[in-house]
Design an enzyme around this catalytic site. Structure first.
Site, PDB file in Angstrom:
ATOM      1  N   ASP A 305       0.873  -1.162   0.000  1.00  0.00           N
ATOM      2  CA  ASP A 305       0.000   0.000   0.000  1.00  0.00           C
ATOM      3  C   ASP A 305       0.923   1.230   0.000  1.00  0.00           C
ATOM      4  O   ASP A 305       2.150   1.122   0.067  1.00  0.00           O
ATOM      5  CB  ASP A 305      -0.957  -0.028   1.201  1.00  0.00           C
TER       6      ASP A 305
HETATM    7  C1  NOJ Z   1      -4.015   4.043   0.396  1.00  0.00           C
HETATM    8  C2  NOJ Z   1      -5.188   3.126   0.477  1.00  0.00           C
HETATM    9  O1  NOJ Z   1      -5.122   2.342   1.653  1.00  0.00           O
HETATM   10  C3  NOJ Z   1      -5.319   2.185  -0.712  1.00  0.00           C
HETATM   11  O2  NOJ Z   1      -6.562   1.542  -0.637  1.00  0.00           O
HETATM   12  C4  NOJ Z   1      -5.167   2.915  -2.008  1.00  0.00           C
HETATM   13  O3  NOJ Z   1      -5.292   2.024  -3.082  1.00  0.00           O
HETATM   14  C5  NOJ Z   1      -3.820   3.621  -2.017  1.00  0.00           C
HETATM   15  N1  NOJ Z   1      -3.785   4.581  -0.925  1.00  0.00           N
HETATM   16  C6  NOJ Z   1      -3.524   4.327  -3.333  1.00  0.00           C
HETATM   17  O4  NOJ Z   1      -4.293   5.458  -3.496  1.00  0.00           O
END
Ligand code: NOJ
Length: 762
Positions: A305
């Site tokens: 993530d």
């Molecule tokens: C953080 C989030 O937890 C995730 O779901 C998302 O895909 C990413 N940011 C990218 O934006």
């Protein structure tokens, strides 16, 4: 009888179907991106790459186009300038970007990669396409309320088509985290509290995004099942917080939707931010390699993530960036999102012999395989088509689908005295509340490309539905968090002058979603004051709740004769609500999360255990399991939702009452609609394993069907149970089925009796 709205596949996953993967053909079904044969020239690439170029293939960054707007959706990060990003592309320091914008950006970047990059490896364009692109569909939690996987497949298909037309290859969706604590704001992105519903929606969404023509189709986007794993189990519902769950619960509750997503062909997954019983998921070798790859045979790509690897330092798990890189990479995270750590540290780690080149090559191969699967080596511009970008976005068909999906996501909690539907003519309506009008809080959290400005608000939707738009008087009455000067007086005056009040209250879209945890899951106090004042006029009140989670309803809101849960429904929010409000459509959705009596009951889910001292039905008894202030159960349980029909359940048949070894058990009930309107009833099959070697929940959903029951008609609804539906995770942490006595219910909710009986598993 079968409901034509349920695909064969969804039925397979529902009744009788745990079979499909418990017996583990899942393993065979898994999308083996790693096994896609690479064309010889692609297979030869790693041999021609420097270690820096390999690290570049494992590095994904937020797009810097448009001044780095993509970064604003996440905590500030190193977006850099677009020129710098183009230079990185040419130098092979970037595998792709995410949350960028449109074909103009994609074309500029892809051209740089293909013309000026040394190895001419196409870039990958990713984005958070969570519930729509420019056409915005209901939030995933809302859509889960439809209990209609075919609908979820269709909206994901439409979203995928729009995104792919704008140059996007890969979506960071579906979010398949089970969420049993409504304080956690991210439940809105998933399918709620139940494992079966979670699995079915995960399957439908992956198939929708990816389409049926293979990932290389120009309108397909690759899925990414996230967040692996148990992100929704955050302590105290606090986003990013510690998770400490048993391996049994992981295997029984949190893993199955991921297995369903992989079985449906999701070629990627995202490691979650949380730690898992002491080891952050992003550095969890057991999770990402032992379970995911060795046990399940997942051959796809694992991405971190956003700065997940960097966060190992804050977790207190890695001392510095170099160690964080090594820990995440060796645990199984192939691609690093946004920290830039892999680019910086993998080359030196390889040089020092701390990371084997073979592991780097393995990760690079997975990235190349994904790019091959997406058809990017054949035509890097296949999704970069400005003409399609213009013509395939916000089409009439997609907007109509958004309205249909909106209608099918609205849950009617109450309808005392048949107050709803409202007549289209002949009644003066006071439309009151901070969500009555205006281009705000319509599309919901987590939308990168859609805008509230392009969505239709409630007032507009209602005005279009009534015979005479002057019959609607609109008053805000309150702010969202604070009173409006004179607001309540104006609202009361409008209510007094009307025949009926429609009260639009609830949460803003910033009260749920990422990093939006709440300690009181209630309608904010200023709006409660408005509700009390309006109710005191004695006029009948229809409450329209706007919400991204289950709420603990109280006071005048709970006492209102009619309550509709309208979530955030997207582009066609106003028309969809009006369709239900004025009876063009009957409500048909069901709660995918239980609404509690009070926040203090959280975490709450219907499939809880009994305890050794269950309180018998009725008043609380001394030294039994109960709270002092509120009942133990839900205010409105999972599965609850009313229709404009009048539905009754009768005539349970349990097919002899014995499920023989190797056999099946067909159970039936008769659902009768004695009302005057046709209704879509979501008929649910629950089971309780009465005694087992591991204690079992009081009820578990095993299957459901949406059936259309015309006014005055009856339908026999049939479910087939297989032995494998009764599987649980045994003492040795392997799936097991134990013979014995089972209770079963065919019922309209997890708390309703419906028709109940028993059977024996031989
Ligand atoms: C953080 C989030 O937890 C995730 O779901 C998302 O895909 C990413 N940011 C990218 O934006």
């Amino acid at each position: 009888m079968q409901d034509r709205h349920i695909s064969r596949r969804a039925m397979l996953i529902g009744a009788g179907a745990t079979a499909a993967w418990a017996a583990s053909p899942a393993r065979a079904l898994l999308q083996q991106v790693a096994e896609i044969p690479l064309p010889a020239d692609v297979a030869a690439l790693p041999g021609r790459m420097t270690v820096e170029e390999k690290a570049g293939q494992l590095t994904l960054m937020a797009a810097a186009w448009a001044g780095g707007a993509a970064v604003s959706l996440n905590p500030a990060g190193a977006a850099g300038s677009f020129d710098q990003q183009l230079a990185d592309v040419r130098a092979g320091r970037l595998t792709g970007v995410f949350n960028g914008n449109g074909t103009a950006m994609a074309k500029a970047m892809q051209t740089a990669a293909m013309r000026q990059g040394r190895l001419k490896i196409p870039l990958l364009f990713a984005a958070d396409i969570i519930h729509g692109f420019r056409t915005v569909f209901p939030m995933p939690l809302a859509e889960a309320a439809s209990f209609d996987p075919e609908l979820a497949r269709r909206t994901a298909r439409a979203a995928g088509t729009e995104a792919a037309a704008a140059g996007i290859d890969w979506t960071f969706a579906p979010m398949v985290d089970i969420a049993r604590d409504q304080r956690w704001g991210r439940g809105v992105e998933g399918a709620g509290e139940d494992v079966l519903l979670g699995r079915i929606m995960a399957d439908a969404r992956v198939r929708g995004f990816q389409g049926t023509r293979g990932l290389a189709a120009p309108d397909a986007v690759a899925s990414c099942a996230k967040h692996f794993a148990a992100y929704g189990a955050a302590e105290a519902g606090l986003d990013y917080n510690t998770v400490d769950v048993s391996e049994r619960t992981l295997r029984e509750v949190y893993f199955p939707p991921f297995e369903a997503a992989f079985a449906a062909g999701s070629p990627t997954t995202m490691a979650s931010f949380n730690e898992l019983s002491g080891i952050p998921a992003t550095a969890n070798e057991w999770l990402l390699t032992q379970v995911l790859r060795r046990e399940w045979g997942f051959g796809g790509l694992v991405v971190s993530d956003y700065t997940g690897d960097e966060e190992l330092i804050a977790h207190g798990f890695a001392a510095d960036a170099r160690e964080a890189t090594k820990l995440a990479f060796m645990a199984g995270v192939d691609m690093s999102m946004q920290s830039g750590f892999y680019l910086k540290h993998l080359p030196t780690l390889v040089a020092a012999g701390e990371v084997p080149m073979a592991r780097v090559d393995e990760a690079v191969r997975r990235v190349l395989a994904l790019k091959v699967a997406l058809g990017l080596f054949d035509d890097p511009f296949r999704r970069i088509d400005p003409r399609r970008e213009k013509t395939q976005i916000r089409t009439r068909a997609h907007l109509d689908l958004a309205r249909e999906a909106g209608v099918r996501s609205i849950v009617m909690l109450k309808n005392d005295g048949g107050l709803l539907p409202l007549p289209r003519a002949g009644k003066r309506i006071a439309l009151i509340g901070p969500f009555a009008r205006g281009q705000h809080d319509l599309i919901g959290p987590w939308n990168v490309y859609g805008t509230d400005a392009e969505a239709v608000d409630l007032l507009t939707g209602m005005q279009a539905a009534v015979a005479d738009r002057t019959a609607i008087t609109v008053v805000d009455g309150s702010g969202i968090d604070a009173p409006l000067p004179g607001g309540i007086q104006a609202a009361v005056a409008a209510a007094q002058a009307a025949d009926v009040v429609v009260l639009a209250i609830g949460e803003t879209q910033r009260m749920s979603g990422e990093a939006q945890s709440r300690t009181a899951i209630v309608v904010p106090p200023a709006q409660m004051a408005l509700a009390e004042a309006v109710a005191a006029t004695g006029k009948p009140v229809v409450v329209l709740l706007r919400n991204g989670r289950a709420l603990a309803l109280e006071g005048a809101v709970l006492a209102a004769p009619a309550i509709l849960v309208t979530w955030f429904l997207g582009s066609q929010m106003g028309p969809a609500i009006a369709d239900v409000l004025f009876g063009r459509e009957s409500p048909s959705a069901r709660l995918p999360v239980s609404f509690p009596h009070a926040t203090g009951q959280q975490p709450y889910h219907y499939a809880h255990k009994t305890t050794g001292r269950p309180n018998p039905p009725g008043a609380p008894q001394e030294y039994k399991t109960h709270y002092q202030e509120v009942p133990n159960d839900a205010l409105f349980p999972f599965g609850h939702g009313l229709t404009y029909g009048r539905i009754a359940y009768a005539g349970l048949e349990t097919g002899g009452g014995t499920l023989a070894a190797g056999g099946t058990l067909t159970v039936r009930a008769t659902v009768t609609n004695s009302g005057t309107r046709a209704a879509d009833e979501v008929v649910q099959l629950y089971v309780q394993d009465v005694t087992a070697s591991i204690t079992r929940p009081v009820r578990e959903l095993k299957a459901f069907r949406r059936v259309r029951v015309p006014a005055g008609a009856s339908q026999v609804v049939e479910f087939t149970l297989r032995r494998s539906d009764l599987t649980f995770i045994g003492r040795d942490l392997k799936p097991i089925v134990e013979p014995g006595r089972f209770r079963l219910w065919i019922a309209p909710s997890a708390q309703a009796e419906g028709v109940a009986g028993e059977f024996t598993l031989a």
